[in-house]
Design an enzyme around this catalytic site. Sequence first.
Site, PDB file in Angstrom:
ATOM      1  N   ALA A 230       0.730  -1.094  -0.087  1.00  0.00           N
ATOM      2  CA  ALA A 230      -0.015  -0.087   0.149  1.00  0.00           C
ATOM      3  C   ALA A 230       1.083   1.154   0.174  1.00  0.00           C
ATOM      4  CB  ALA A 230      -0.966   0.088   1.158  1.00  0.00           C
TER       5      ALA A 230
ATOM      6  N   GLY B  87       0.670   3.940  -1.862  1.00  0.00           N
ATOM      7  CA  GLY B  87      -0.297   4.926  -2.169  1.00  0.00           C
ATOM      8  C   GLY B  87       0.488   5.678  -3.207  1.00  0.00           C
TER       9      GLY B  87
ATOM     10  N   ASN C 256       3.934   5.329 -16.763  1.00  0.00           N
ATOM     11  CA  ASN C 256       2.655   5.045 -16.037  1.00  0.00           C
ATOM     12  C   ASN C 256       2.280   6.324 -15.383  1.00  0.00           C
ATOM     13  OD1 ASN C 256       1.300   3.972 -13.147  1.00  0.00           O
ATOM     14  ND2 ASN C 256       1.292   2.185 -14.756  1.00  0.00           N
TER      15      ASN C 256
ATOM     16  N   ASN D  49      -2.848   4.292 -15.074  1.00  0.00           N
ATOM     17  CA  ASN D  49      -3.135   3.485 -14.180  1.00  0.00           C
ATOM     18  C   ASN D  49      -4.876   3.987 -13.452  1.00  0.00           C
ATOM     19  OD1 ASN D  49      -3.393   1.806 -11.634  1.00  0.00           O
ATOM     20  ND2 ASN D  49      -1.610   2.702 -10.768  1.00  0.00           N
TER      21      ASN D  49
ATOM     22  N   CYS E  23      -5.387   1.390  -9.233  1.00  0.00           N
ATOM     23  CA  CYS E  23      -4.529   1.234  -8.033  1.00  0.00           C
ATOM     24  C   CYS E  23      -5.599   1.287  -6.923  1.00  0.00           C
ATOM     25  CB  CYS E  23      -3.673   2.558  -7.675  1.00  0.00           C
ATOM     26  SG  CYS E  23      -2.591   2.421  -6.141  1.00  0.00           S
TER      27      CYS E  23
ATOM     28  N   THR F  69      -2.947  -5.052  -8.623  1.00  0.00           N
ATOM     29  CA  THR F  69      -3.138  -6.090  -7.458  1.00  0.00           C
ATOM     30  C   THR F  69      -4.384  -6.019  -7.215  1.00  0.00           C
ATOM     31  OG1 THR F  69      -2.784  -4.013  -6.473  1.00  0.00           O
ATOM     32  CG2 THR F  69      -0.840  -5.157  -6.856  1.00  0.00           C
TER      33      THR F  69
ATOM     34  N   GLY G  21       2.188 -11.154  -7.130  1.00  0.00           N
ATOM     35  CA  GLY G  21       3.263 -12.246  -6.986  1.00  0.00           C
ATOM     36  C   GLY G  21       2.718 -13.598  -7.226  1.00  0.00           C
TER      37      GLY G  21
ATOM     38  N   GLY H  29       1.030 -10.523 -13.801  1.00  0.00           N
ATOM     39  CA  GLY H  29       0.426 -10.837 -12.384  1.00  0.00           C
ATOM     40  C   GLY H  29       1.308 -12.245 -11.860  1.00  0.00           C
TER      41      GLY H  29
HETATM   42  C1  LIG Z   1       5.252  -1.999  -4.763  1.00  0.00           C
HETATM   43  C2  LIG Z   1       4.547  -2.269  -5.952  1.00  0.00           C
HETATM   44  C3  LIG Z   1       4.287  -0.977  -6.521  1.00  0.00           C
HETATM   45  C4  LIG Z   1       3.509  -0.913  -7.516  1.00  0.00           C
HETATM   46  N1  LIG Z   1       3.085   0.440  -8.097  1.00  0.00           N
HETATM   47  C5  LIG Z   1       2.147   0.518  -9.262  1.00  0.00           C
HETATM   48  C6  LIG Z   1       2.178   1.853  -9.901  1.00  0.00           C
HETATM   49  O1  LIG Z   1       2.992   2.814  -9.404  1.00  0.00           O
HETATM   50  N2  LIG Z   1       1.291   1.804 -10.827  1.00  0.00           N
HETATM   51  C7  LIG Z   1       0.580   0.782 -11.290  1.00  0.00           C
HETATM   52  O2  LIG Z   1       0.030   0.802 -12.343  1.00  0.00           O
HETATM   53  N3  LIG Z   1       0.910  -0.519 -10.820  1.00  0.00           N
HETATM   54  C8  LIG Z   1       1.663  -0.799  -9.814  1.00  0.00           C
HETATM   55  N4  LIG Z   1       1.885  -1.941  -9.338  1.00  0.00           N
HETATM   56  C9  LIG Z   1       1.132  -2.987  -9.820  1.00  0.00           C
HETATM   57  C10 LIG Z   1       2.110  -3.877 -10.669  1.00  0.00           C
HETATM   58  O3  LIG Z   1       2.672  -2.982 -11.630  1.00  0.00           O
HETATM   59  C11 LIG Z   1       1.493  -5.111 -11.131  1.00  0.00           C
HETATM   60  O4  LIG Z   1       0.293  -4.910 -11.840  1.00  0.00           O
HETATM   61  C12 LIG Z   1       1.091  -6.029  -9.997  1.00  0.00           C
HETATM   62  O5  LIG Z   1       1.866  -6.158  -9.161  1.00  0.00           O
HETATM   63  C13 LIG Z   1       0.870  -7.639 -10.684  1.00  0.00           C
HETATM   64  O6  LIG Z   1       2.210  -8.053 -11.205  1.00  0.00           O
HETATM   65  P1  LIG Z   1       3.231  -8.903 -10.210  1.00  0.00           P
HETATM   66  O7  LIG Z   1       2.543 -10.013  -9.540  1.00  0.00           O
HETATM   67  O8  LIG Z   1       4.273  -9.556 -11.244  1.00  0.00           O
HETATM   68  O9  LIG Z   1       3.955  -7.939  -9.285  1.00  0.00           O
HETATM   69  C14 LIG Z   1       2.817  -1.919  -8.146  1.00  0.00           C
HETATM   70  C15 LIG Z   1       2.952  -3.293  -7.420  1.00  0.00           C
HETATM   71  C16 LIG Z   1       3.964  -3.268  -6.570  1.00  0.00           C
HETATM   72  C17 LIG Z   1       4.162  -4.784  -5.842  1.00  0.00           C
END
Ligand SMILES: Cc1cc2nc3c(=O)[nH]c(=O)nc-3n(C[C@H](O)[C@H](O)[C@H](O)COP(=O)(O)O)c2cc1C
Length: 300
Positions: A69, A71, A98, A125, A128, A191, A215, A241
């Site tokens: 989170a 933010g 992004n 995005n 979020c 997420t 994850g 994802g």
């Molecule tokens: C720490 C963290 C920060 C993230 N920040 C953003 C963000 O700024 N903008 C966005 O569109 N998605 C953000 N995401 C989502 C990721 O881009 C991705 O859509 C999501 O984590 C699923 O992929 P993964 O399981 O491979 O991480 C963030 C994810 C994580 C874990």
Amino acid sequence: MNTKVNLAGIELKNPVMTASGTFGSGEEYSEMFDLGYLGAVVTKGVANVAWPGNPTPRIAETYGGMLNAIGLQNPGMEVFAQRDIPFLKKYDTKIIVNVCGKTTEDYLAVVERLSEEPVDMLEINISCPNVKEGGIAFGQDPKAVEAITREVKKYAKQPVIMKLSPNVTDIGVMAKAAEAGGADVISLINTLTGMKIDINRRTFAVANKTGGLSGPAIKPIAVRMVYQAANAVKIPVIGMGGIMDADDAIEFILAGATAVSVGTVNFRNPYAAEEVVKGIEAYMERYGVKDIKELIGAVR
Ligand SMILES: Cc1cc2nc3c(=O)[nH]c(=O)nc-3n(C[C@H](O)[C@H](O)[C@H](O)COP(=O)(O)O)c2cc1C
């Protein structure tokens, strides 16, 4: 062998990108490998002004993943444009920025500002789960998705990727709404909203109470949604994802993704994105696949 893919007229040398927020703007990772190996670098979310992000703690480990989170903490578009874009321009890779915002006007201000910059694509995005206004508020209502896509397209000079939320009942409806608004590409999944309670402190593990789950734990949901979205629209889909390695990436491509993003695994293995590129090539070699396009959506 041909690993090139095309996203709305932008040619990527391979389908591997980084997931926003898990790779910064690539500075730290550039010490591990040449960012030029990647099809594209997707930056952390950028707003019109600096955002401080949420109170800490902001992350917690879970089985097969993590909750975050953050933010959308970011330095704002001016600092980003002056510091991060020139850094990324040094590499032979595409730059995807992004974009986040609290209101439609916030998003449009960033989109307009970036129109003057050497950026290849914009990823908007609207998904979020960790900000109170904006973000997911746009991404859970198909009418709002279509409307904001239409507005962004009026101002954008670069092709627009709309990043969809998995926290919806029917992903096909949301994908179609983005397409109807004029999106060039869609990306998913962001997420999934989750919660963890620390039983010793008897409080929430992240200060925001809820966080976004990412994850490998979310991968089967992501593959299912990418499949459904890819079959609902004609525009290209970027899948992500829970991708941990090349095998996971290929699964998304077979489900219908034209490109894939490598996210949470970057925190555990900073070489992961480069390994995914090499692993896809090895898979193509092993099965005699001459062009990666043969794999896109091959499983129906
Ligand atoms: C720490 C963290 C920060 C993230 N920040 C953003 C963000 O700024 N903008 C966005 O569109 N998605 C953000 N995401 C989502 C990721 O881009 C991705 O859509 C999501 O984590 C699923 O992929 P993964 O399981 O491979 O991480 C963030 C994810 C994580 C874990």
